[in-house]
Enzyme design. Structure first.
Site, PDB file in Angstrom:
ATOM      1  N   MET A   1       0.841  -1.142  -0.110  1.00  0.00           N
ATOM      2  CA  MET A   1       0.210   0.091  -0.009  1.00  0.00           C
ATOM      3  C   MET A   1       0.817   1.231  -0.078  1.00  0.00           C
ATOM      4  O   MET A   1       1.790   1.348   0.787  1.00  0.00           O
ATOM      5  CB  MET A   1      -0.800  -0.147   1.236  1.00  0.00           C
ATOM      6  CG  MET A   1      -1.828   1.193   1.477  1.00  0.00           C
ATOM      7  SD  MET A   1      -2.831   1.349  -0.010  1.00  0.00           S
ATOM      8  CE  MET A   1      -3.249   3.088  -0.066  1.00  0.00           C
ATOM      9  N   GLU A   2       0.665   2.187  -0.835  1.00  0.00           N
ATOM     10  CA  GLU A   2       1.331   3.263  -1.226  1.00  0.00           C
ATOM     11  C   GLU A   2       1.117   4.458  -0.221  1.00  0.00           C
ATOM     12  O   GLU A   2       1.277   5.634  -0.438  1.00  0.00           O
ATOM     13  CB  GLU A   2       1.298   3.697  -2.444  1.00  0.00           C
ATOM     14  CG  GLU A   2      -0.036   4.408  -2.954  1.00  0.00           C
ATOM     15  CD  GLU A   2      -1.087   3.478  -3.389  1.00  0.00           C
ATOM     16  OE1 GLU A   2      -2.290   4.285  -3.941  1.00  0.00           O
ATOM     17  OE2 GLU A   2      -0.970   2.372  -3.261  1.00  0.00           O
ATOM     18  N   ASN A   3       1.099   4.257   1.108  1.00  0.00           N
ATOM     19  CA  ASN A   3       0.812   5.375   1.857  1.00  0.00           C
ATOM     20  C   ASN A   3       2.161   6.392   1.705  1.00  0.00           C
ATOM     21  O   ASN A   3       3.040   6.069   1.533  1.00  0.00           O
ATOM     22  CB  ASN A   3       0.903   5.026   3.322  1.00  0.00           C
ATOM     23  CG  ASN A   3      -0.044   3.759   3.767  1.00  0.00           C
ATOM     24  OD1 ASN A   3      -1.200   3.722   3.561  1.00  0.00           O
ATOM     25  ND2 ASN A   3       0.705   2.625   3.770  1.00  0.00           N
ATOM     26  N   HIS A  35       6.405   0.163  -8.459  1.00  0.00           N
ATOM     27  CA  HIS A  35       4.924   0.627  -8.375  1.00  0.00           C
ATOM     28  C   HIS A  35       4.535   1.572  -7.186  1.00  0.00           C
ATOM     29  O   HIS A  35       3.847   2.454  -7.655  1.00  0.00           O
ATOM     30  CB  HIS A  35       4.215  -0.696  -8.420  1.00  0.00           C
ATOM     31  CG  HIS A  35       2.317  -0.329  -8.530  1.00  0.00           C
ATOM     32  ND1 HIS A  35       1.758  -0.689  -9.788  1.00  0.00           N
ATOM     33  CD2 HIS A  35       1.849   0.016  -7.741  1.00  0.00           C
ATOM     34  CE1 HIS A  35       0.795  -0.254  -9.505  1.00  0.00           C
ATOM     35  NE2 HIS A  35       0.441   0.049  -8.263  1.00  0.00           N
ATOM     36  N   GLU A  36       5.107   1.147  -6.083  1.00  0.00           N
ATOM     37  CA  GLU A  36       4.384   1.968  -4.948  1.00  0.00           C
ATOM     38  C   GLU A  36       5.133   3.274  -4.931  1.00  0.00           C
ATOM     39  O   GLU A  36       4.514   4.229  -4.310  1.00  0.00           O
ATOM     40  CB  GLU A  36       4.747   0.966  -3.691  1.00  0.00           C
ATOM     41  CG  GLU A  36       4.099  -0.280  -3.559  1.00  0.00           C
ATOM     42  CD  GLU A  36       2.484  -0.356  -4.041  1.00  0.00           C
ATOM     43  OE1 GLU A  36       1.904   0.899  -3.899  1.00  0.00           O
ATOM     44  OE2 GLU A  36       2.006  -1.281  -4.378  1.00  0.00           O
ATOM     45  N   HIS A  39       3.537   5.690  -7.259  1.00  0.00           N
ATOM     46  CA  HIS A  39       2.282   6.192  -6.494  1.00  0.00           C
ATOM     47  C   HIS A  39       2.439   7.441  -5.587  1.00  0.00           C
ATOM     48  O   HIS A  39       1.795   8.244  -5.271  1.00  0.00           O
ATOM     49  CB  HIS A  39       1.611   5.120  -5.269  1.00  0.00           C
ATOM     50  CG  HIS A  39       0.561   4.421  -6.166  1.00  0.00           C
ATOM     51  ND1 HIS A  39      -0.427   4.801  -7.182  1.00  0.00           N
ATOM     52  CD2 HIS A  39       0.391   2.846  -6.321  1.00  0.00           C
ATOM     53  CE1 HIS A  39      -0.846   3.809  -7.720  1.00  0.00           C
ATOM     54  NE2 HIS A  39      -0.733   2.780  -7.074  1.00  0.00           N
ATOM     55  N   GLU A  58      -3.451   4.108 -10.829  1.00  0.00           N
ATOM     56  CA  GLU A  58      -3.172   2.488 -10.963  1.00  0.00           C
ATOM     57  C   GLU A  58      -2.604   2.482 -12.577  1.00  0.00           C
ATOM     58  O   GLU A  58      -1.639   1.864 -12.599  1.00  0.00           O
ATOM     59  CB  GLU A  58      -4.251   1.856 -10.890  1.00  0.00           C
ATOM     60  CG  GLU A  58      -4.879   1.773  -9.375  1.00  0.00           C
ATOM     61  CD  GLU A  58      -3.805   1.399  -8.436  1.00  0.00           C
ATOM     62  OE1 GLU A  58      -2.499   1.259  -8.949  1.00  0.00           O
ATOM     63  OE2 GLU A  58      -3.927   1.627  -7.248  1.00  0.00           O
TER      64      GLU A  58
END
Length: 621
Positions: A1-3, A35-36, A39, A58
């Site tokens: 998850m990209e917090n 990917h993260e 983001h 995305e």
């Protein structure tokens, strides 16, 4: 998850053991991390205004996964090559269904939010962004994106904000293309076009004209009524002959049928569309042109770029599957593979053959198909041989040999799964050596293939040995492939035992149970078991995974995608009705896929085997 500033990962996507992890595992892990990180810009710094444009974050993160990984490991060739098979070819399978949906979907209530996080948002988003980047050219595309991020940072943006910045970038160079008008067609309509290019044979026009026709590509011919959809298509075309190919020209296609002037052609000139497969569409040709392209591939494949060779294979198999092309065309096309030196076209063929394999693996004439595949694979498989197990150094992934390693792996996988005896012997030798010496000398890159082949050919003791190793190993990547190997057994008693253990005991981690059921279903001996087990245990499975993003639809899709008999189709319909499951996107999609499998058997199987029976000749029909 990209917090923002604190991305979090599941262990499988962040822990790497260079001693046991295969290069494909290292690649997957790199891409998830990239990917993260992407983001942090697309999603965190600039956030979509509303959920319907979730693909904005995305799609960009997924596209830049490939670009960013290329920056770190240029030899992997991700954006120009792996993107085609792993993103483009993959998502076109889904988006060619009547149950697909536009990439921008309306979101009205909280329950709709889960629905927009699917492969269409990620992979189609990435494919459309790549198409756009290629139409604009890297410099202008980057300028427009830069402007978009700077104008909207610490705030929100909608797709129209992006389109207007990209249009401005084009105008700054005097290029009048309305990006929004073009992209609305691709984002607000579902599916994609099939573009048919043919040489103009009419008397009035000389032979340097081509006719281009577009229509909505659908796997089910019955659903083809809605052919009112049109796209604004950036079509690149090149003409070639035995010794050379022209540089590409870009033609914009806006209408259903158009005629365009192109370089001089004669009877031996072939046409090639969608150069390097940058466009999000399939290309079909008249049979004479297919014949010329196939001839070209047989005589001198490298005149056609590696991306286009992979694309021709994928398009041909899918066009035949949907009934746009005779069944013999793709089969004849892959007859050139013994001459193919590069990984990507083999990978593309391997994916297409895998789909067919699952359609045919329970038929009486299956060996006609598997023998044909082995005939294409044998020479290069023997030439490439098996990897030697040199102790890996930290930098092993970075070597130039990456493409060679991947090709070698692909050939071993094809040879072993389609029944090459020498491949089987080698796998059995490796496993026996491991059991007797208790030292695993199997090269990490091919462990999954060797484990699976060994389990399928050897006795119950080997299964028990792998089960024991699954429990004792601490490397996450190793655990995953040991567990999948257990599903390769031909012994239905063991497969049932594995299914029951996975759900009812804590011996298998919760997130891996789905993989077990899916992989048992991929095994022809286990297909009925997994399907039956899935229906009997549906209440438990649904309670456990029903809320989980991706997991539920992966389970439903994975268990049903290779069902292909009338009986199985009726069981699926009964199951959907009994459980009132018409609502979510997963079930209607599964139903359409199984209907398509059954229809292929009804309409095309006979022609397919007929062609194989008389295959040595070069007939296209």
């Amino acid at each position: 998850m990209e917090n923002w500033g604190l991305s979090v990962f599941v262990e499988q996507k962040i822990l790497l053991d260079a001693e046991v992890s295969s290069s494909s595992y290292q690649m997957e892990l790199t891409m998830v991390v990239v990917h993260e990180i992407c983001h942090q810009w697309f999603g965190d710094l600039v956030t979509p205004v509303w959920w319907e444009d979730v693909w904005l974050k995305e799609g960009f993160a997924h596209y830049f996964e490939y670009v960013g990984t290329d920056f770190l490991f240029p030899k992997w060739n991700m954006e120009k090559q792996r993107f085609l098979t792993d993103v483009l070819h993959e998502v076109m399978l889904l988006d060619g269904l009547n149950s697909s949906h536009p990439i921008s979907q309306e979101v009205v209530q909280a329950a709709d939010i889960d629905r927009v996080f699917d492969w269409i948002a990620y992979k189609k988003g990435a494919a459309l962004i790549r198409m756009l980047a290629n139409v604009m050219g890297q410099t202008l595309f980057q300028r427009g994106l830069n402007d978009y991020l700077l104008s909207h940072m610490y705030g929100n943006a909608a797709r129209d904000d992006l389109w207007s910045k990209l249009t401005q970038a084009m105008r700054s160079e005097g290029l009048e293309i309305d990006i929004g008008q073009m992209m609305d067609k691709w984002t607000l309509q579902m599916g994609y076009p099939i573009v048919t290019i043919s040489k103009n044979q009419s008397e009035q026009l000389p032979t340097h004209h081509i006719t281009v026709h577009q229509e909505h590509f659908l796997y089910s011919q019955e659903a083809k009524s809605n052919n009112r959809l049109l796209w604004q298509i950036p079509l690149t075309v090149a003409v070639g002959n035995a010794s050379s190919v022209s540089s590409e020209s870009l033609i914009w296609i806006n209408n259903k049928t158009e005629t365009h002037r192109i370089g001089r052609m004669d009877d031996s000139t072939w046409l090639l569309g969608n150069i390097n497969q940058t466009g999000y569409f399939r290309v079909n040709y008249d049979l004479a042109n297919w014949k010329l392209l196939i001839q070209q591939l047989h005589n001198n494949p490298e005149i056609i770029s590696v991306g286009n060779r992979a694309g021709l294979i994928d398009d041909a198999f899918n066009l035949a599957r949907a009934g746009y092309l005779p069944q013999g065309v793709p089969l004849q096309l892959i007859g050139y593979l013994p001459e193919e030196p590069s990984f990507l076209p083999w990978h593309s063929a391997s994916r297409a053959l895998y789909q067919l394999d699952k359609l045919l693996d329970r038929t009486d004439e299956y060996s006609l198909f598997s023998d044909y595949v082995l005939k294409q694979v044998a020479a290069r498989y023997h030439r490439m041989g098996w990897p030697t197990n040199v102790p890996s150094s930290e930098g092993n992934v970075l070597q130039a040999s990456y493409q060679t390693e991947e090709l070698q792996r692909e050939l071993i996988m094809l040879a072993c799964s389609f029944g090459n005896k020498q491949c089987h012997r080698q796998a059995v030798t490796y496993i026996s050596d491991w059991i007797s010496s208790n030292k695993n000398r199997i090269p990490p890159n091919i462990r999954d293939i060797v484990y699976c082949t060994g389990v399928s050919l050897m006795d119950e003791d080997v299964w028990e040995f792998i089960w024991m190793k699954f429990h004792s190993t601490s490397a996450v990547s190793e655990k995953k492939i040991l567990l999948e190997a257990l599903t390769c057994s031909d012994n239905t008693f063991l497969l049932n035992r594995l299914l029951n253990l996975s759900l009812t005991s804590d011996l298998v981690p919760e997130q891996d149970v789905i993989d077990v059921i899916i992989h048992v279903g991929r095994n022809p001996q286990g297909r009925n078991l997994a399907w039956k087990y899935f229906r009997e245990k549906w209440d438990i499975l649904n309670a456990r995974y029903g809320e989980a993003l991706f997991m539920n639809s992966r389970l439903i899709g994975g268990v049903t995608e290779f069902l292909n008999t009338e009986k199985e189709l009726n069981e699926l319909k009964a199951f959907i009705q009994a459980n009132d499951l018409g609502a979510g996107p997963a079930m209607p999609r599964s139903l359409e896929i199984v209907e398509g499998n059954v229809r292929w058997h009804r309409l095309h199987r006979r022609h397919f085997f007929q062609w194989l029976r008389k295959s040595p000749s070069s007939n296209l029909g």
